[in-house]
Design a protein around this motif. Structure first.
Motif, short mmCIF file in Angstrom:
data_model
loop_
_atom_site.label_atom_id
_atom_site.label_comp_id
_atom_site.label_asym_id
_atom_site.label_seq_id
_atom_site.Cartn_x
_atom_site.Cartn_y
_atom_site.Cartn_z
N GLN A 38 0.84 -1.15 0.00
CA GLN A 38 -0.04 0.04 -0.02
C GLN A 38 0.87 1.26 -0.07
O GLN A 38 0.31 2.56 -0.40
N THR A 116 -10.07 5.17 -0.17
CA THR A 116 -10.58 4.73 -1.42
C THR A 116 -9.48 5.09 -2.56
O THR A 116 -9.15 6.12 -2.72
N SER A 117 -9.09 3.84 -3.42
CA SER A 117 -8.22 4.21 -4.44
C SER A 117 -9.11 4.71 -5.96
O SER A 117 -10.00 3.92 -6.22
N LEU A 134 -10.85 2.26 -8.10
CA LEU A 134 -10.22 0.71 -8.42
C LEU A 134 -10.46 -0.06 -7.20
O LEU A 134 -10.58 -1.33 -7.19
N GLY A 135 -10.63 0.53 -5.81
CA GLY A 135 -10.69 -0.37 -4.86
C GLY A 135 -10.92 0.37 -3.48
O GLY A 135 -10.49 1.73 -3.59
N SER A 136 -11.65 -0.07 -2.60
CA SER A 136 -11.72 0.74 -1.43
C SER A 136 -11.63 -0.20 0.13
O SER A 136 -12.08 -1.30 0.02
N ARG A 137 -11.16 0.39 1.07
CA ARG A 137 -11.18 -0.15 2.21
C ARG A 137 -12.29 0.39 3.12
O ARG A 137 -12.46 0.22 4.42
N LYS A 140 -18.37 -1.16 2.75
CA LYS A 140 -18.96 -1.44 1.21
C LYS A 140 -20.39 -0.68 0.73
O LYS A 140 -20.52 -0.48 -0.38
N THR A 519 -13.98 -9.03 3.37
CA THR A 519 -14.30 -7.67 3.49
C THR A 519 -15.24 -7.68 4.84
O THR A 519 -15.58 -6.45 5.20
#
Length: 602
Positions: A38, A116-117, A134-137, A140, A519
């Protein structure tokens, strides 16, 4: 017990300890690798399929890595992250535009629960063609709301790189405000670090708290205040003026330095009045995204608000937020406010050290030469009481004192009230997973750390799971509730064998979460968060209620058949394997270790 059997049992315990330690090491290494991935410069070539959805003529990406050319970051150490971008190349070798992503530069910017990317695709004139997640932590559900709405990211299309440095005109998605603002802030930060000439101070560009401090909040500290204006000498200070435009004092504002410090469900903008020596004379709580009843508790608590008085910038920057005695019923909110003050003080000190800062650096010592340190009565009392109760529980569980019914019942009551409801110190799979990944929090939670170490080591050394039988508050409630009803359920041996698979599956799920970063949260697998009143989620509360009801009709039902933490401690103690024979649990542990090791190697 014969010597031969004793040797076999000890060998099996050593083997189980080795398997358990191996899994912990793999979980830790997986987490370290994840953090490294990361924070390091990333390879953009795997993004080509997403890029081609926007620019079909692009056949390759030519990547460049550069150091940030300009920054509005508060912490100079944050500016060392290399910028990664790539040129889109067509079949003839022509450059069609530029591709970049907000991660890892903007990974520190949090929405509701994580960063969040975002993928940014520009044409050759540096106009944005598309912005894609693209992706997120982050949570959701909130990310899905942003994706379903579509207006947030589409409203950015056509803007230049310069225009993306200021996104105040973009409306957040209703119901996903924090996630939306974090996405916009990530794009802003990425573009500001991309060599933009956008020179407006980041303080005035906070998306979460874009307005000046509310006058009502300022008047808590300066009753005669009529206006506030940003200081020309600092990104973090505001000047307070009265009706005659006379200077009344200064405010240290936690936004935007503390915008990513999340309490129960969001950040809080706080104000600290500081004198000419940069010493705090009071704080006020401003606009907040946190749960309003909790914020209200903090606003009304004069003791907490006076806690920071006489702190200098230096002592405030050294503050350990975890040791600050939080407001009852709003611990997470109050500690987040303390943390945001600490972060802002650090940022202000870093600003003073920059060459452009004024050479008239304020004296950071208090007027009497003594630096006020935070009072941490709540923290040390919690740690000390947990340690004392751990020792008492071990003595009670490992000696003949456990046969004294009055003593056992009294101690169970103490466990329920003090260790459970007041301290909230219970061992859980979520805590063990976090400890495996990042280490035990011995600095801030010494009591819980020693409790955990004792709970894991004692079964290996003695073959007794003392934690579940004598220390766990949730177990104590079940012991007091058992056989209180005249009718008791009788479960068949076959059904019991199947039900005992539940905690084993949950343990495997927790390990899989740590390895493959699933997740969902491990907190939702057990009832122990329900002891943290005002914090617990619906899943934890539901498991707690159902488990306790089940325990009234089948003694210790949850402990025996549903608790993954109890099953783990029983496994380490060798419960049910008096002959020291390798069984299916050992095989499952070996398989999990093998999968974790293979995944780590790959």
């Amino acid at each position: 017990m014969s010597l031969h059997r004793l040797i076999r049992i000890n060998r099996l315990r050593c083997l189980r300890a080795a398997l358990f330690a191996g899994i912990l090491i793999c979980l830790h290494r997986h987490h370290v690798q994840f953090l490294q991935s990361q924070s390091s410069s990333t390879d953009l070539s795997p993004l080509l399929p997403q890029v081609q959805q926007v620019v079909p003529d692009a056949i390759s990406l030519s990547q460049q890595t550069t150091n940030p050319t300009s920054s509005t970051e508060h912490d100079p150490s944050e500016n060392q992250t290399p910028e990664v971008q790539a040129s889109m190349i067509d079949q003839k070798g022509n450059i069609l535009g530029t591709v970049m992503q907000t991660s890892p530069v903007a990974d520190r910017i949090l929405g509701f629960s994580g960063p969040t990317s975002v993928l940014l695709v520009f044409d050759s004139d540096q106009h944005l063609l598309a912005a894609r997640i693209l992706g997120s932590r982050d949570t959701k559900e909130h990310v899905q709301q942003v994706l379903s709405d579509q207006t947030l990211l589409s409203s950015l299309v056509g803007r230049t790189a310069e225009q993306l440095c200021d996104l105040h005109d973009v409306d957040a998605v209703s119901g996903a405000t924090l996630t939306s603002l974090a996405i916009l802030e990530s794009i802003q930060l990425r573009m500001q670090q991309n060599g933009s000439n956008f020179e407006t101070p980041l303080r005035n560009r906070s998306l979460k708290f874009p307005d000046p401090p509310r006058l009502a909040d300022v008047q808590v500290l300066y009753p005669a205040a009529v206006t506030v204006e940003p200081s020309v000498d600092s990104e973090f200070l505001w000047n307070v003026l009265n009706a005659d435009q006379k200077h009344l004092g200064r405010l240290l504002r936690t936004s935007p330095a503390g915008d990513n410090v999340v309490g129960f469900q969001g950040p809080t903008d706080s104000l600290a009045a500081v004198d000419d020596q940069d010493q705090v004379t009071g704080i006020a709580i401003g606009v907040s995204f946190d749960n309003e009843p909790y914020v209200g508790y903090v606003r009304e608590d004069e003791y907490f608000r006076s806690y920071f008085n006489k702190h200098t910038l230096q002592s405030l920057a050294e503050l350990q937020a975890e040791n600050v005695e939080g407001v009852s019923g709003a611990t997470m909110t109050s500690q987040a406010i303390a943390r945001s003050l600490q972060v802002t003080a650090e940022a202000r000190l870093a600003e003073l050290k920059r060459p452009s800062a004024s050479h008239n650096t304020p004296n950071t010592d208090s007027s009497d030469g003594a630096v006020q340190r935070p009072r941490s009565n709540g923290a040390w009392l919690r740690n000390l009481s947990t340690i004392v109760m751990t020792v008492c529980g071990l003595v009670l569980g490992l000696t003949r004192l456990r046969g004294q019914r009055w003593l056992r019942l009294s101690f169970q009551g103490l466990m329920i009230v003090w260790l459970g409801l007041i301290n909230g110190d219970l061992i859980s799979q979520a805590f063990l997973l976090g400890a495996a990944q990042s280490g035990l929090p011995w600095r801030n939670a010494m009591g819980l750390t020693l409790l955990t170490v004792a709970a894991l080591i004692v079964p290996l050394l003695t073959g007794r799971n003392v934690y579940c039988s004598h220390i766990c508050p949730h177990g104590a409630v079940q012991q007091l509730a058992r056989r209180r009803l005249p009718w008791q359920a009788k479960l068949s041996p076959g059904l019991i064998r199947w039900l005992k698979l539940i905690p084993l599956v949950l343990i495997g799920l927790v390990i899989a979460t740590g390895i493959w970063r699933l997740t969902f949260s491990a907190v939702d697998l057990e009832p122990f968060d329900a002891w943290l009143i005002g914090v617990a989620g619906a899943a934890s509360i539901s498991i707690a209620v159902i488990g306790l009801i089940a325990s009234t009709i089948s003694p210790m039902a949850y402990c025996r058949l549903g608790c993954p933490t109890g099953a783990l401690l029983d496994y380490l103690s060798g419960s049910g394997t008096a002959r020291g024979v390798w069984n299916q649990q050992d095989l499952a542990a070996a398989v999990l270790l093998g999968l974790a090791a293979i995944s780590l190697w790959l």
